[in-house]
Design an enzyme around this catalytic site. Structure first.
Site, mmCIF file in Angstrom:
data_model
loop_
_atom_site.group_PDB
_atom_site.id
_atom_site.type_symbol
_atom_site.label_atom_id
_atom_site.label_comp_id
_atom_site.label_asym_id
_atom_site.label_seq_id
_atom_site.Cartn_x
_atom_site.Cartn_y
_atom_site.Cartn_z
ATOM 1 N NE ARG A 75 52.922 48.174 51.060
ATOM 2 C CZ ARG A 75 53.150 49.082 52.001
ATOM 3 N NH1 ARG A 75 54.091 48.873 52.903
ATOM 4 N NH2 ARG A 75 52.450 50.191 52.053
ATOM 5 C CE1 TYR A 76 49.786 47.301 48.814
ATOM 6 C CE2 TYR A 76 51.037 46.243 47.076
ATOM 7 C CZ TYR A 76 50.790 47.336 47.867
ATOM 8 O OH TYR A 76 51.547 48.477 47.717
ATOM 9 C CG HIS A 126 62.470 16.140 37.809
ATOM 10 N ND1 HIS A 126 61.209 15.963 38.334
ATOM 11 C CD2 HIS A 126 62.338 16.032 36.456
ATOM 12 C CE1 HIS A 126 60.345 15.747 37.350
ATOM 13 N NE2 HIS A 126 61.011 15.794 36.191
ATOM 14 C CG ASP A 127 59.317 20.410 40.445
ATOM 15 O OD1 ASP A 127 59.417 19.575 39.515
ATOM 16 O OD2 ASP A 127 58.518 21.385 40.394
ATOM 17 C CB SER A 152 56.630 15.905 35.857
ATOM 18 O OG SER A 152 57.835 15.207 36.047
ATOM 19 C CG HIS A 155 32.426 64.139 25.599
ATOM 20 N ND1 HIS A 155 33.039 63.362 24.656
ATOM 21 C CD2 HIS A 155 31.114 64.194 25.250
ATOM 22 C CE1 HIS A 155 32.157 62.958 23.764
ATOM 23 N NE2 HIS A 155 30.973 63.443 24.108
ATOM 24 C CB SER A 186 49.989 64.918 52.064
ATOM 25 O OG SER A 186 51.200 65.567 51.727
ATOM 26 N NE ARG A 244 56.133 21.088 29.215
ATOM 27 C CZ ARG A 244 55.991 21.299 30.527
ATOM 28 N NH1 ARG A 244 56.085 20.304 31.370
ATOM 29 N NH2 ARG A 244 55.782 22.492 30.991
ATOM 30 N NE ARG A 286 58.110 26.261 38.991
ATOM 31 C CZ ARG A 286 58.201 25.284 39.894
ATOM 32 N NH1 ARG A 286 57.997 25.568 41.157
ATOM 33 N NH2 ARG A 286 58.493 24.059 39.532
#
Length: 478
Positions: free
Chosen positions: A14-15, A80-81, A106, A153, A283, A323, A332
């Site tokens: 959608r965006y 393991h990608d 990796s 204000h 509406s 790490r 991701r």
């Protein structure tokens, strides 16, 4: 064909623009991986390792032929990608298979590719940000002389102008621009560092020759189009980079949110409206309504983006030693969705800023309702100049103001303070020129010239620098 039985991400459906969707796509990511593998192999060959030109050429030949089905099959086997894509690449570049990923970990492909993706996504944000600024600049100059009620204000205060108010929105974006450019200037690649950042594997490959290891990193980074690299790392680039970039995106979201809230209030006041298309329905129940759906959507998406830097802060602060892997699944989602959301926000912001509708007569009506109170000091001073007693005039102004206020608040009538003043002999000296005293443009101070000066001195240099990026149109997909 769309499978409507599963959840789909509205940022995609959608965006966000196709451009930003591609910036975080699998094609983008895995083609960068392959470009990095080519840069590594070619540099290793140039520095004397047992890598042949034939192998490098084969890697280049199959760089864009990504067999996703095969990669998915391998990932199910090895969990393991990166290794799955090494195998999928090697299935085509068979002669090069033995040297793909030689000496690397990796994060050589993951971190370097992600830093590049973030950098290039910031380019998309930059393009849309300066286009919003350009559209607000035009609006500000067009309406720089149109008086309007200023509010503190959320109560009527002194007058400003419609254009001067727009410079406040512009200034927020200018601050965001400065921070965005700083973020881009400080992006570095992870480089060629090995498993824990010590380059030990490359020291082994080059028989302890530190200069060749340093040169390898320099060449790989240069082949990727960069010259900056982190001097030290663990296995990954510092996760504070993500936090810093998300803070920039958050600031853009904050600016857009402020603008959208102002427009929603102004639309309620019927002074300024966001665009409303011929067949648009405000509406489902109340056919007469013109809801500010674009501004509301900006606010909805901005609220989400503003919440995301805390997530990245937690990720950066919980990286153990060199790490941990609890960042991967999180990042991701967070990094991509932050950019997709800001992309959508700026698309809508462009659309609204370019098509704002200003109702000057309504604005003037609201000024007339409040200006008599604001003008009392001027009226009093004019009477003093004509010989009046300041203290007596002040007391009478107070009495008449209370009467006018009662007429407005209790009786529901118009502000009749000027009519009361025109009937009070104490104020006879101003009767013949009271309309001149009430000229709204006499109450706006330097608002018009401030607008012109601010744009000339601070906004135009930015827009001139990025003139090649201007001309974008805001797209509201649904």
């Amino acid at each position: 064909m769309t499978d409507n039985s599963i959840y789909t991400n509205p940022l995609i459906t959608r965006y966000a623009s196709k451009e930003m969707q591609h910036a975080f796509s699998d094609d983008k990511r895995f083609k960068l991986w392959r470009k990095l593998w080519i840069a590594l192999a070619e540099s290793e060959m140039e520095l004397g390792l047992n890598v042949t030109q034939e192998q490098v050429d084969e890697l280049k030949q199959y760089a864009d032929e990504i067999d996703y089905d095969l990669a998915t099959k391998f990932e199910r086997e090895v969990r393991h990608d990166v290794m799955a894509h090494v195998k999928a690449y090697g299935a085509y570049a068979q002669k090069a298979m033995p040297i793909i990923h030689l000496g690397a970990t990796s994060c050589f492909v993951n971190c370097n590719a992600e830093a590049i993706m973030l950098d290039e996504a910031l380019d998309i944000v930059l393009k849309k940000l300066v286009n919003v600024m350009d559209k607000l600049k035009r609006f500000a100059l067009q309406y720089k002389d149109v008086p309007t009620l200023g509010f503190t204000h959320l109560q009527p205060a002194q007058l400003t102008t419609v254009g001067k108010r727009a410079t406040l929105w512009l200034q927020d974006l200018e601050m965001d621009y400065v921070n965005l450019m700083h973020a881009k200037e400080t992006i570095k690649l992870r480089g060629v560092k090995g498993t824990t950042g010590t380059q030990a594997s490359f020291m082994e490959l080059f028989n302890g020759d530190e200069e060749k290891v340093k040169e390898l990193q320099k060449r790989v980074v240069a082949k990727m189009g960069y010259d900056k690299v982190y001097g030290v790392t663990g296995q990954t680039y510092p996760r504070k980079l993500d936090y810093n970039i998300l803070c920039v995106l958050s600031q853009i979201a904050q600016s857009a949110y402020k603008f959208s809230n102002d427009i929603r209030i102004l639309q309620n006041m019927k002074e300024i409206e966001e665009p409303f298309e011929k067949n648009q329905i405000g509406s489902s129940a109340m056919a007469y309504k013109r809801n500010p759906m674009r501004s509301e959507r900006i606010g909805a998406l901005a609220r989400y983006v503003i919440s995301l830097p805390m997530n990245s802060a937690l990720t950066a602060s919980t990286q153990w030693f060199e790490r941990t892997l609890d960042d991967s699944a999180n990042r991701r989602i967070v990094n991509a969705q932050a950019f997709l959301s800001v992309d959508a926000i700026l698309n809508i912001y462009m659309n609204v800023a370019e098509n704002l509708v200003v109702y000057e007569k309504v604005i003037a009506k609201h000024i007339r309702a409040e200006l008599p109170f604001m003008a009392t000091e001027n009226i009093m001073m004019e009477c003093v100049k004509a010989g009046g007693n300041r203290q007596e005039l002040h007391e009478q102004i107070r009495v008449l103001s209370m009467e006018a206020g009662k007429n407005v608040k209790v009786e529901g009538g118009e502000n009749n303070l000027i009519d009361l003043i025109k009937k009070d002999e104490m104020f006879r000296p101003v009767w013949d020129h009271i309309d001149d005293i009430l000229d709204a443009k006499k109450f706006i101070g330097r608002a018009p010239s401030q607008t012109v000066e601010f744009i000339a001195e601070e906004i135009d240099p930015i827009l001139s620098k990025h003139a090649d990026l201007l001309g974008e149109k805001g797209d509201v997909r649904v």
